[in-house]
Every structure is written in C-alpha cells, then in structure tokens.
Design a protein around this motif. Structure first.
Motif, short mmCIF file in Angstrom:
data_model
loop_
_atom_site.label_atom_id
_atom_site.label_comp_id
_atom_site.label_asym_id
_atom_site.label_seq_id
_atom_site.Cartn_x
_atom_site.Cartn_y
_atom_site.Cartn_z
N THR A 228 -8.73 -11.02 1.72
CA THR A 228 -8.67 -11.75 2.99
C THR A 228 -7.54 -12.78 3.01
O THR A 228 -7.25 -13.34 4.06
N SER A 229 -6.89 -12.99 1.87
CA SER A 229 -5.78 -13.94 1.83
C SER A 229 -4.49 -13.33 2.37
O SER A 229 -3.53 -14.05 2.63
N ARG A 230 -4.48 -12.00 2.56
CA ARG A 230 -3.28 -11.31 3.05
C ARG A 230 -3.58 -10.61 4.37
O ARG A 230 -4.67 -10.07 4.57
N THR A 231 -2.59 -10.57 5.22
CA THR A 231 -2.68 -9.81 6.46
C THR A 231 -1.45 -8.92 6.54
O THR A 231 -0.34 -9.38 6.33
N VAL A 232 -1.69 -7.64 6.82
CA VAL A 232 -0.62 -6.67 6.94
C VAL A 232 -0.68 -6.10 8.36
O VAL A 232 -1.76 -5.75 8.85
N THR A 233 0.45 -6.01 9.01
CA THR A 233 0.51 -5.43 10.35
C THR A 233 0.89 -3.96 10.22
O THR A 233 1.88 -3.63 9.57
N VAL A 234 0.08 -3.10 10.83
CA VAL A 234 0.35 -1.67 10.84
C VAL A 234 0.63 -1.26 12.29
O VAL A 234 -0.19 -1.50 13.17
N GLU A 235 1.79 -0.67 12.50
CA GLU A 235 2.18 -0.22 13.83
C GLU A 235 2.06 1.30 13.89
O GLU A 235 2.39 1.99 12.91
N PHE A 236 1.60 1.82 15.03
CA PHE A 236 1.44 3.26 15.20
C PHE A 236 2.39 3.75 16.29
O PHE A 236 2.39 3.23 17.40
N LYS B 277 -3.62 -5.72 12.88
CA LYS B 277 -3.49 -6.56 11.69
C LYS B 277 -4.71 -6.29 10.81
O LYS B 277 -5.85 -6.34 11.30
N VAL B 278 -4.46 -5.98 9.55
CA VAL B 278 -5.53 -5.61 8.63
C VAL B 278 -5.42 -6.42 7.34
O VAL B 278 -4.36 -6.93 7.00
N HIS B 279 -6.54 -6.51 6.65
CA HIS B 279 -6.56 -7.08 5.30
C HIS B 279 -6.58 -5.91 4.32
O HIS B 279 -7.35 -4.95 4.51
N PRO B 280 -5.78 -5.97 3.27
CA PRO B 280 -5.84 -4.89 2.27
C PRO B 280 -7.26 -4.74 1.73
O PRO B 280 -7.95 -5.72 1.45
N GLY B 281 -7.69 -3.48 1.63
CA GLY B 281 -9.04 -3.17 1.16
C GLY B 281 -10.06 -3.03 2.27
O GLY B 281 -11.18 -2.56 2.04
N GLU B 282 -9.71 -3.40 3.48
CA GLU B 282 -10.62 -3.36 4.63
C GLU B 282 -10.51 -2.00 5.33
O GLU B 282 -9.42 -1.52 5.58
N PHE C 255 -8.72 4.32 8.02
CA PHE C 255 -7.82 4.08 6.90
C PHE C 255 -8.07 2.71 6.28
O PHE C 255 -8.70 1.84 6.88
N PHE C 256 -7.55 2.56 5.08
CA PHE C 256 -7.48 1.24 4.46
C PHE C 256 -6.17 1.15 3.70
O PHE C 256 -5.62 2.15 3.25
N VAL C 257 -5.68 -0.06 3.60
CA VAL C 257 -4.46 -0.33 2.84
C VAL C 257 -4.90 -0.79 1.46
O VAL C 257 -5.72 -1.70 1.33
N ASP C 258 -4.37 -0.15 0.44
CA ASP C 258 -4.72 -0.48 -0.94
C ASP C 258 -4.36 -1.93 -1.24
O ASP C 258 -3.32 -2.42 -0.81
N THR C 259 -5.23 -2.59 -1.98
CA THR C 259 -4.99 -3.99 -2.33
C THR C 259 -3.78 -4.16 -3.24
O THR C 259 -3.29 -5.28 -3.41
N GLN C 260 -3.30 -3.07 -3.82
CA GLN C 260 -2.13 -3.12 -4.70
C GLN C 260 -0.81 -3.05 -3.92
O GLN C 260 0.26 -3.00 -4.54
N GLU D 191 3.47 -7.38 -2.54
CA GLU D 191 3.40 -8.62 -1.76
C GLU D 191 4.50 -8.74 -0.70
O GLU D 191 4.31 -9.40 0.30
N ASP D 192 5.64 -8.09 -0.93
CA ASP D 192 6.75 -8.23 0.02
C ASP D 192 6.62 -7.31 1.23
O ASP D 192 7.42 -7.39 2.15
N ILE D 193 5.60 -6.46 1.27
CA ILE D 193 5.38 -5.61 2.44
C ILE D 193 4.31 -6.24 3.31
O ILE D 193 3.13 -6.29 2.94
N HIS D 194 4.73 -6.74 4.46
CA HIS D 194 3.81 -7.40 5.40
C HIS D 194 3.63 -6.57 6.67
O HIS D 194 2.78 -6.89 7.49
N TYR D 195 4.48 -5.54 6.81
CA TYR D 195 4.51 -4.77 8.06
C TYR D 195 4.98 -3.36 7.73
O TYR D 195 5.94 -3.18 6.99
N PHE D 196 4.27 -2.36 8.24
CA PHE D 196 4.79 -1.00 8.11
C PHE D 196 4.39 -0.18 9.32
O PHE D 196 3.49 -0.55 10.07
N THR D 197 5.11 0.91 9.51
CA THR D 197 4.93 1.77 10.68
C THR D 197 4.43 3.13 10.24
O THR D 197 4.94 3.71 9.28
N VAL D 198 3.43 3.64 10.95
CA VAL D 198 2.93 5.00 10.75
C VAL D 198 3.31 5.78 12.00
O VAL D 198 2.92 5.41 13.11
N GLN D 199 4.09 6.83 11.80
CA GLN D 199 4.49 7.68 12.93
C GLN D 199 3.84 9.04 12.78
O GLN D 199 3.87 9.64 11.71
#
Length: 189
Positions: free
Chosen positions: A60-68, A88-93, A151-156, A159-167
């Motif tokens: 919960t200390s990290r937030t990652v934005t996933v764009e579709f 916006k998701v938390h890794p592992g959620e 889906f879930f984003v792996d907690t691993q 750290e430098d990836i805060h945003y990624f796109t799924v097409q």
C-alpha cells in the motif's frame, strides 16, 4: 586449368554451405527471438495463461498507474474500447477492468486480442488471473459484450516503474478458426 577448376569447385561448395547456413539461421531467428523476449521482458509480451492470485502481500506504500489502450487491426470492423482507461493500483492488489466490444456486421466474427505492455520490462510483472485475451471471442452480428480482465501487479515491480500501458490489439481470426475446425474434423463442410 585443372587447379583453377578445383578452386572454383571448392568455392561453390563453400558458398552453398554458407547459403544453407544462412537459411537455417533465418528459421532459427524467430524462436530465438521469442526466447530472448521471454527472458528479458523486451517487446512487452505477457503470459498467455492465467496466473494464480494469493491474497496477502499488498504494497500500500506504492501506487502504480496502469493505462489501457485498445485498437483493432486493419479491416477488423468491431468497435473495441477499454471501459476503464486508467487505474491506480497497489502492487499485489487484485483488480478487475472491463472492455467493450460490438460487432456491427450482420455475421458472426471470431476475434483474438493480443496484448503488449510498455515499457516492456513491466510485462514481466503484470499477472492476469482472468482475461478475454486467453481465448478467441466469437460475437454474432449486431451483438455486443463486456469482457473482463482481472490482474495484479507483482510486488517485485522495479521501484522506478510508476506507470505502464497495456495495449490490446483485436484481430479477426474467423477464417483461421474455420480452417482449424476443418483440419480437426475434415467431414465438416
């Protein structure tokens, strides 16, 4: 003159072996590239099978934005869009988003969605537990559907990836599916 003919014959044999070697290498490139992409995460390829989700460690200390992003291949007449453009998701959620499709034609079309992730390294950490992209999607003329992706984003995730796109690119595979059915059962006509 005889020595010159021998040299020419050896040169021709070497050149033939070089051509055969190049041809073989050309065939080997595709599987080698696929293995390389799987190992390094380059090219944004994701797994084609469902991942198992185990509730528990959510960062919960990290937030990652996933764009579709969605698109259809040239000639594919369907309307195809992500109902959630960005989340916006938390890794592992565990998260679920939905995609909308509509077949405006008067006949059934079978589609296959192919995903890609950018940056490519993030593909290694995107785990889909349920996805319409795992199977071909038949849709009758005039029909529409809402297709989920969990889906879930792996907690691993680095750290430098805060945003990624799924097409997702949607392809018309109707002809391929019909050919496969005929091959599987040659008595169908």
């Amino acid at each position: 003159m005889e020595a010159q003919n021998q040299q020419n014959k050896k040169l021709v044999i070497r050149l033939v072996f070089i051509v055969i070697g190049m041809f073989g290498f050309g065939f080997a490139l595709v599987p080698l590239y696929d293995v390389f992409c799987d190992l390094t995460g380059i090219n944004g390829k994701t797994a084609n099978t469902a991942a198992a989700y185990q509730a528990g460690s959510i960062d919960t200390s990290r937030t990652v934005t996933v764009e579709f992003i969605t698109r259809t291949n040239t000639g594919m007449p369907w309307e195809f869009r992500a109902e959630t453009k960005r989340i916006k998701v938390h890794p592992g959620e565990l998260n679920t988003v939905s995609f909308y499709v509509h077949n405006p034609l008067g006949k059934q079309i079978i589609a296959q969605a192919i995903p890609s992730v950018s940056p490519g390294q993030a593909a290694l950490f995107l785990n889909k537990t349920e996805c319409f992209c795992f199977n071909q999607q038949p849709l009758g003329g005039g029909e529409e559907a809402h297709m989920p992706m969990s889906f879930f984003v792996d907690t691993q995730l680095p750290e430098d990836i805060h945003y990624f796109t799924v097409q997702y690119t949607l392809y018309d595979v109707t002809a391929n599916a019909a050919d496969l059915a005929k091959t599987a059962n040659p008595f169908l006509n």
